[in-house]
Design an enzyme around this catalytic site. Structure first.
Site: not given
Ligand code: GDG
Length: 731
Positions: A10, A272, A277, A310, A376, A497-498
């Site tokens: 994305r 998400r 989760k 999703r 988070v 060496d062999y």
């Molecule tokens: C993948 C991996 C890995 C969530 N709700 C809202 C919102 N968020 C933002 C959070 C956070 C992000 O979304 C979620 O990040 P996570 O790390 O918790 O999870 P994934 O989306 O599954 O990400 C994960 C990540 O990649 C990075 O490598 O940590 O393990 O699965 O930043 O703040 N932001 C807003 N409104 C919301 O309602 N503005």
């Protein structure tokens, strides 16, 4: 000037449809913030899918808007979206990598076909802008094949790959029908990064079991390059969350939260929508607390934000229904006139609201069943500018490796999660402060900018390492200069060496017999009167005698214990003791009894425990145990312990290949000395020889040798090239 190209499924944009007119806005996810400093400067770009199918009519305006933001689109069709994205990425890779594969997981060939063709689409988009010295950083599980696709077309570019989700144990990964292709795809990169060291271990284990590639610690010897696998725990933009707390808009929302929830403490939950989760289990733990401890009724509120995600994938729609139901049950059971136990929102919230929630919640409950990292939890920590608040964190999240001062729980243990909630609600302020301060230091030091810098720095280092290995690799001009030296000399001493040098490693020791091609190469070398060939091996003298006894080659067996000049009898070094053998044999025999597939080879002055046929992993484990058991005993008895390729050998300290080689060097006035060998025992030879010798290590790993060759087949090519060129020189 070389540029950096970021690639992810994305693009960091949101598209808004204003009455048919598409408006693009940058979306500030963690990755976008972290990489913002890179892709917006110096002609750097970000390539990816804008996030929805775009009509032909709209593509020109979308392209223009993207260009303004240094973004380049890869357009996906509806079929691509359903088969590549929803199908293979989210119904195969996501569940398997999060340990959710089951006997019901379907591996549809059409999903795989689309996965390949969309990776090809990304390749085309990259090739359209990539130049030879560019750096390409590819992200995540949707693009596992891309590194290799690019490598095939642009061998020189630097390619980094980062996986944001966990890399599963080999036992899970092996279930995927296209597992080897996926690994090969990733290995097109120079540096493969993961969030945790466990992910690195799992990846290396999968590579070592599925592909025939030697691995030495975290360096994989692919056919033409070394690839490094390493952990880089991703951080966040901590300042953004810290600063948000004093933002007037955020302050206002914090006040509103205070007014609404009054004396009730807030437990925050943000994810998400995803089965990985642990949302249902979290609700269960909260419910259990209310059931067992009614004193918390009216005093604690679970504020739960679930961001839609999703929803076209059936499991996600089902999960949403289950969450709705469970929240409904809890609320109907425990609600009072002025208190609702679970405040549930199935929507995304604006950043300011998120920041206000982080800053207001006394407890943050993060209990994924599996999570690559989980940002988070880090965002909550960054928002706690007063050092209060408690984080409850699942041990299954990558973040738990760094945030060790959180209350760490197993998300499947509902009782433990419930107890942790109670502990958090009652934690004294000074304990909260102590824990929070520690975690805030970690989050601030290992922030997202640090993560980007570390990854890019390491990628550069890997590239430099590859280049230095390339100049030490005997090919091109390096090979030619060795040939030239060889040609211009008239008295040459060549140590070979062999096993592992002239012949490949065989599953069975006795299969490694010389073939006709090897004989013909050695014969060619022997024909030249300037050459004195020495076969220097750890093999028994009986073996060498059978294979090379009648040749014009000086033979050194058992690392130097036995030697035989051409046309003469075998001799052995005088005064070597064998009284140690029975005791050590008994010890090794115990390891044979405990390790199916292993056996002892007895030589005149050494004992070898072989484990090449033992179960992978078990052999290595036992070898370490054996080494530890023998360590002190060996030193006491004047013996040397040698870990080799699937062997542990014990031999008399006095004999080593270096001494044996030096003995021969001193006997003649040689103007060209060369030695080739693949294992630890050959290092003694390399070290013992005069400085101007041509020493060549066969294989990967550090070595005292000046040059490298990859395998016996390259050794044979070099030896052939030497004799052919020499003949031409003589004509
Ligand atoms: C993948 C991996 C890995 C969530 N709700 C809202 C919102 N968020 C933002 C959070 C956070 C992000 O979304 C979620 O990040 P996570 O790390 O918790 O999870 P994934 O989306 O599954 O990400 C994960 C990540 O990649 C990075 O490598 O940590 O393990 O699965 O930043 O703040 N932001 C807003 N409104 C919301 O309602 N503005």
């Amino acid at each position: 000037m070389p540029k950096t190209i970021i690639v992810s499924n994305r693009l960091p944009v949101k598209i808004q449809d204003n009455d048919g007119q598409l408006l693009l806005k940058p979306s500030e996810g963690g990755l976008a913030t972290g990489l913002g400093s890179i892709y917006k400067t110096d002609g750097n770009v970000w390539i990816g899918w804008p996030g929805q199918a775009i009509d032909e009519d709209n593509k020109t305006t979308v392209n223009e808007q993207l260009k303004e933001l240094s973004l380049i689109p890869v357009y996906l069709t509806q079929d691509d979206i359903s088969q590549f994205y929803e199908g293979f990425s989210n119904e195969v890779l996501w569940p398997v990598f999060h340990y959710y594969a089951s006997t019901y997981t379907t591996y549809k060939p059409s999903h795989w076909d689309y996965y390949q063709s969309v990776n090809q689409k990304f390749k085309e988009a990259i090739l359209a802008v990539a130049e030879p010295n560019d750096t390409i950083w590819i992200h995540d599980y949707q693009l596992l094949l891309l590194p290799e696709l690019i490598r095939a077309e642009r061998p020189d570019v630097s390619i980094g790959f980062f996986l944001h989700i966990p890399f599963p144990s080999h036992e899970m990964f092996r279930l995927i029908p296209w597992r080897s292709e996926l690994l090969q795809g990733m290995l097109g990169a120079d540096l493969v990064g993961f969030h945790t060291f466990d992910d690195v271990r799992h990846f290396l284990s999968a590579v070592s079991r599925l592909l025939p590639m030697p691995i030495s610690s975290n360096i994989i010897a692919c056919k033409d390059r070394y690839v490094v696998a390493e952990s880089f725990p991703m951080g966040i933009d901590n300042k953004k969350y810290e600063d948000a707390v004093s933002d007037p808009d955020v302050q206002e929302q914090m006040q509103q939260i205070k007014d609404v929830f009054k004396e009730s403490k807030l437990i925050l939950s943000i994810d998400r929508l995803d089965y990985s989760k642990g949302i249902l289990q979290r609700l269960q733990a909260f419910e259990l607390m209310l059931q067992q401890h009614p004193e918390y009724i009216g005093k604690v509120t679970l504020y739960m934000v679930v961001v839609p995600s999703r929803d076209k994938v059936p499991q996600y729609a089902e999960l949403r229904n289950q969450i709705d139901k469970r929240v409904g049950n809890i609320n109907s059971m425990y609600r009072t006139m002025d208190w609702t136990p679970v405040n549930y929102f199935y929507r995304s919230v604006p950043f300011e609201t998120l920041a206000a929630l982080y800053a207001s919640a006394e407890v943050c409950l993060v209990t994924p069943m599996r999570d690559g990292m989980n940002l988070v939890s880090k965002e909550y920590i960054a928002s706690r500018v007063n050092n209060d608040g408690v984080l409850i964190l699942s041990e299954m999240a990558g973040a738990s490796r760094e945030l060790i001062d959180a209350l760490i729980v197993n998300p499947n243990n509902i009782i433990q999660v419930k107890d942790a909630i109670i502990q958090a609600l009652n934690m004294p302020l000074d304990e909260q402060n102590a824990r929070m301060q520690q975690m805030r230091q970690v989050v601030s030091k290992f922030n997202v900018a640090h993560w980007v810098d570390l990854f890019m720095e390491r990628l550069n280092e890997v590239k430099l390492m590859q280049r230095s290995m390339q100049t030490r690799h005997v090919e091109g001009s390096t090979k030619q200069s060795i040939i030239n030296r060889y040609k211009s000399t008239s008295k040459r001493l060549i140590f070979l060496d062999y096993d592992g040098t002239l012949v490949d490693f065989q599953p069975n020791v006795n299969q490694a017999v010389p073939d006709s091609d090897l004989y013909s190469i050695l014969n060619e070398l022997m024909l030249d009167p300037a050459n004195h060939l020495v076969l220097i091996s750890g093999r028994k003298h009986e073996n060498l005698n059978e294979w090379f006894g009648d040749k014009n080659i000086y033979l050194i067996a058992e690392h130097g214990a036995w030697f035989k000049q051409q046309g003469m009898e075998w001799h052995k070094v005088n005064g070597l003791s064998t009284t140690w053998k029975p005791e050590l044999f008994d010890i090794m025999q115990k390891y044979v009894d405990r390790t199916p597939g292993s056996f002892i080879e007895e030589k005149s002055y050494s004992l070898v425990w072989h484990y090449r046929k033992a179960q992978k992993g078990l052999g290595e484990l036992r070898a370490n145990e054996l080494m530890n058991t023998l360590k002190y005993l060996a030193t006491d008895k004047g013996l040397q312990l040698l870990p080799g390729d699937k062997v542990v050998e014990v031999k008399n300290m006095e004999i080593n290949k270096g001494k044996a080689a030096l003995g021969l060097v001193d006997q003649g006035d040689y103007d060209f000395i060369m030695a080739l060998g693949d294992d630890l025992t050959d290092e003694d030879t390399f070290k013992a020889l005069p400085d101007n010798s041509v020493t060549i290590k066969v294989g990967s790993g550090s070595s005292a040798a000046k040059f490298y060759l990859r395998n016996p087949s390259e050794v044979r090519q070099l030896l052939r090239a030497l004799s052919i060129n020499s003949t031409i020189g003589q004509e």
